[in-house]
Each structure stands twice: as structure tokens, then as C-alpha cells.
Design a protein around this motif. Structure first.
Motif, mmCIF file in Angstrom:
data_model
loop_
_atom_site.group_PDB
_atom_site.id
_atom_site.type_symbol
_atom_site.label_atom_id
_atom_site.label_comp_id
_atom_site.label_asym_id
_atom_site.label_seq_id
_atom_site.Cartn_x
_atom_site.Cartn_y
_atom_site.Cartn_z
ATOM 1 N N LEU A 1 24.153 1.358 16.449
ATOM 2 C CA LEU A 1 25.311 0.654 16.718
ATOM 3 C C LEU A 1 26.615 1.429 16.560
ATOM 4 C CD1 LEU A 1 24.494 -2.434 14.379
ATOM 5 C CD2 LEU A 1 24.505 -2.176 16.821
ATOM 6 N N GLU A 2 26.674 2.592 16.164
ATOM 7 C CA GLU A 2 28.006 3.311 16.103
ATOM 8 C C GLU A 2 27.855 4.441 15.299
ATOM 9 O OE1 GLU A 2 30.484 0.687 13.784
ATOM 10 O OE2 GLU A 2 30.345 1.625 12.041
ATOM 11 N N LYS A 3 28.809 5.317 15.358
ATOM 12 C CA LYS A 3 28.928 6.774 14.736
ATOM 13 C C LYS A 3 29.169 6.515 13.104
ATOM 14 C CE LYS A 3 29.908 9.780 18.707
ATOM 15 N NZ LYS A 3 30.615 10.708 19.194
ATOM 16 N N MET A 4 28.702 7.281 12.253
ATOM 17 C CA MET A 4 29.160 7.297 11.047
ATOM 18 C C MET A 4 28.981 8.762 10.275
ATOM 19 S SD MET A 4 26.146 5.531 9.049
ATOM 20 C CE MET A 4 26.395 5.999 7.229
ATOM 21 N N MET A 5 29.576 8.964 9.007
ATOM 22 C CA MET A 5 29.423 9.958 8.364
ATOM 23 C C MET A 5 28.295 9.624 7.250
ATOM 24 S SD MET A 5 31.159 12.139 9.803
ATOM 25 C CE MET A 5 31.127 13.408 8.715
ATOM 26 N N SER A 6 27.199 10.364 7.117
ATOM 27 C CA SER A 6 26.220 10.139 6.160
ATOM 28 C C SER A 6 25.744 11.414 5.451
ATOM 29 C CB SER A 6 25.234 9.287 6.933
ATOM 30 O OG SER A 6 24.256 8.689 5.976
ATOM 31 N N ARG B 1 17.683 14.767 -8.506
ATOM 32 C CA ARG B 1 18.880 13.780 -8.648
ATOM 33 C C ARG B 1 19.912 14.274 -8.480
ATOM 34 N NH1 ARG B 1 19.016 8.547 -10.330
ATOM 35 N NH2 ARG B 1 17.006 8.623 -11.405
ATOM 36 N N ASP B 2 20.392 15.469 -8.816
ATOM 37 C CA ASP B 2 21.667 15.947 -8.700
ATOM 38 C C ASP B 2 21.750 17.084 -7.376
ATOM 39 O OD1 ASP B 2 20.054 18.038 -9.804
ATOM 40 O OD2 ASP B 2 21.560 18.439 -11.598
ATOM 41 N N THR B 3 20.715 17.138 -6.465
ATOM 42 C CA THR B 3 20.609 18.018 -5.525
ATOM 43 C C THR B 3 22.151 17.934 -4.638
ATOM 44 O OG1 THR B 3 18.335 18.006 -5.394
ATOM 45 C CG2 THR B 3 19.614 18.835 -3.381
ATOM 46 N N PRO B 4 22.782 18.938 -4.301
ATOM 47 C CA PRO B 4 24.022 18.729 -3.625
ATOM 48 C C PRO B 4 24.011 18.204 -2.081
ATOM 49 C CG PRO B 4 23.819 21.004 -4.424
ATOM 50 C CD PRO B 4 22.378 20.324 -4.753
ATOM 51 N N THR B 5 24.924 17.588 -1.778
ATOM 52 C CA THR B 5 24.604 16.848 -0.297
ATOM 53 C C THR B 5 25.945 17.081 0.346
ATOM 54 O OG1 THR B 5 25.485 14.764 -1.140
ATOM 55 C CG2 THR B 5 23.190 14.979 -1.053
ATOM 56 N N GLN B 6 25.904 17.019 1.664
ATOM 57 C CA GLN B 6 27.219 17.157 2.603
ATOM 58 C C GLN B 6 27.162 15.973 3.690
ATOM 59 O OE1 GLN B 6 27.486 20.365 4.955
ATOM 60 N NE2 GLN B 6 25.124 20.588 5.404
ATOM 61 N N LEU B 7 28.255 15.476 4.047
ATOM 62 C CA LEU B 7 28.339 14.429 5.051
ATOM 63 C C LEU B 7 28.101 15.026 6.457
ATOM 64 C CD1 LEU B 7 31.344 12.067 3.680
ATOM 65 C CD2 LEU B 7 28.901 11.784 3.363
ATOM 66 N N VAL B 8 27.455 14.645 7.077
ATOM 67 C CA VAL B 8 27.150 14.834 8.520
ATOM 68 C C VAL B 8 27.436 13.546 9.496
ATOM 69 C CG1 VAL B 8 25.555 16.775 7.893
ATOM 70 C CG2 VAL B 8 24.856 14.479 8.695
#
Length: 210
Positions: free
Chosen positions: A60-65, A47-54
Motif C-alpha cells: 500500500l505504501e512506503k514506510m520505515m520499519s 530481546r535486546d538485539t539492536p535494530t535500525q529503521l529501514v
């Protein structure tokens, strides 16, 4: 219980654990349920695994996820029963690396004796989850975590199905910095170091041995 102990009480987890405890459950049923339980518990332990935005591009479009950050997670199976949990864990995290810690319990002293150790490289950059269905006396878990800590993983957790109060006391005293995730905290150990009411010997029930 100490704050580092996480008791997973989700109804699906408890229902499947009850089915596993039944002495009439075949090895096939036991293995299937163990895989399903490991899969469900994987959501809690990660549950608390670190994430980063890519940056990605949807239709439909570009996004940061968000995506999981860093090198791939490691599941460290404490042999032999820990192997029974790997299939379920890998269904949730199929890219994870697998390590093995071979330990057996001396029948006289109940102490853990190491006979095999093999881990992926660069543990200093990886999060490690040690897995073993049973936390009984706690000696095997303490020995496994001590050995893993020597490789300095980025983080370290312990995942089991059943825990005895004696095992929790031993493990939390030896490794107070390691979070413990379990589906049940049973009553006590018997004179032979088995968890009561428990579910018998997990390794024997997984592999159909005596």
C-alpha cells in the motif's frame, strides 16, 4: 541471584523442561524437546538485539520499519552438547552464523581443556551467544567465554537450560559482564560434578551415548 542472571520462567519452557527431565524420555523425545526449548528461549536471549529503521514498501505504501542492526548474530556452540540447541535457535534466527568451541572436562580436576575453536570472522562487529545445555561447575563456560572474549565480540551472552548455584557463582565471578539466560536453577552439584536433580548427562541423552 546477580542481576546478570535471567531465569526464564515461561510456563511452556518449564513444561517442556519437566518432560526432558523424565528419565523415561527417549533420545528422540529429548532432542525434539531440546530444539523446542531452544527456540522458545531464543526469544528471550535476543530481546535486546539492536535494530535500525529501514525503508520498505508494503503493498500500500512506503514506510520505515525496524530490522536487526549490524552483522549477523553468532551462536557459539560449546561442544558437544551445545549442538543439540542449534536447530531450535536457527528456526528463530535462520541467518545466524555458527561457531564451535571444543572443550572437555578433565575427570580428575573437573577443569575445562580446549581441543577445538572455530568462529566466523569479524567478531568485533557481531553479537555472540554461547550455548551449552548445562552450567554445572562453570569451568567449561568460563573457559569458553574467556576464549571468545579474546576475539572481542560486539556483545557476549551465555544461554543454558540448567544451572547449578556453584556454576552460576563461578561464571558470574569470572565474567560479571556477561548476561546468563537459563530455564532452571537447580539445587546443587553431586560429588561427580553433575547437577541435582538435573536431567542426567545432556550430551549422552541427545546423542544416545553412554
Amino acid at each position: 541471584m546477580p542481576a546478570q542472571v535471567h531465569h526464564i520462567t515461561h510456563p511452556l519452557v518449564q513444561h517442556k523442561l519437566t518432560l526432558m527431565r523424565n528419565k523415561e524420555a527417549s533420545s528422540t523425545t529429548f532432542r525434539t524437546l531440546l530444539g523446542e526449548l531452544a527456540m522458545l528461549m531464543a526469544y528471550e536471549v535476543t530481546r535486546d538485539t539492536p535494530t535500525q529503521l529501514v525503508e520498505i514498501e508494503t503493498p500500500l505504501e512506503k514506510m520505515m520499519s525496524p530490522m536487526i542492526d549490524g552483522k549477523k548474530l553468532v551462536f557459539a556452540s560449546i561442544l558437544r552438547a551445545g549442538n543439540g540447541m542449534l536447530d531450535g535457535l536457527l528456526r528463530v534466527v535462520p541467518s545466524a552464523r555458527i561457531g564451535h568451541v571444543g572443550l572437555y572436562r578433565d575427570p580428575q580436576t573437573l577443569q575445562a581443556v580446549e581441543y577445538f575453536y572455530k568462529m566466523p570472522g569479524d567478531l568485533t562487529e557481531r553479537d555472540v551467544i554461547a550455548v551449552d545445555p548445562m552450567l554445572a561447575t562453570g569451568h567449561s563456560a568460563v573457559a569458553a567465554l574467556t576464549r571468545l572474549k579474546a576475539d572481542k565480540p560486539r556483545s557476549l551472552k551465555f544461554l543454558c537450560l540448567l544451572a547449578a548455584p556453584e556454576g552460576l557463582k563461578t561464571l558470574t565471578a569470572a565474567h560479571p559482564d556477561v548476561p546468563i539466560y537459563t530455564a532452571a536453577i537447580d539445587r546443587e552439584l553431586n560429588d561427580h560434578g553433575y547437577i541435582l536433580p538435573g536431567l542426567g548427562d545432556a550430551g549422552d541423552r541427545i546423542f544416545g551415548t553412554k
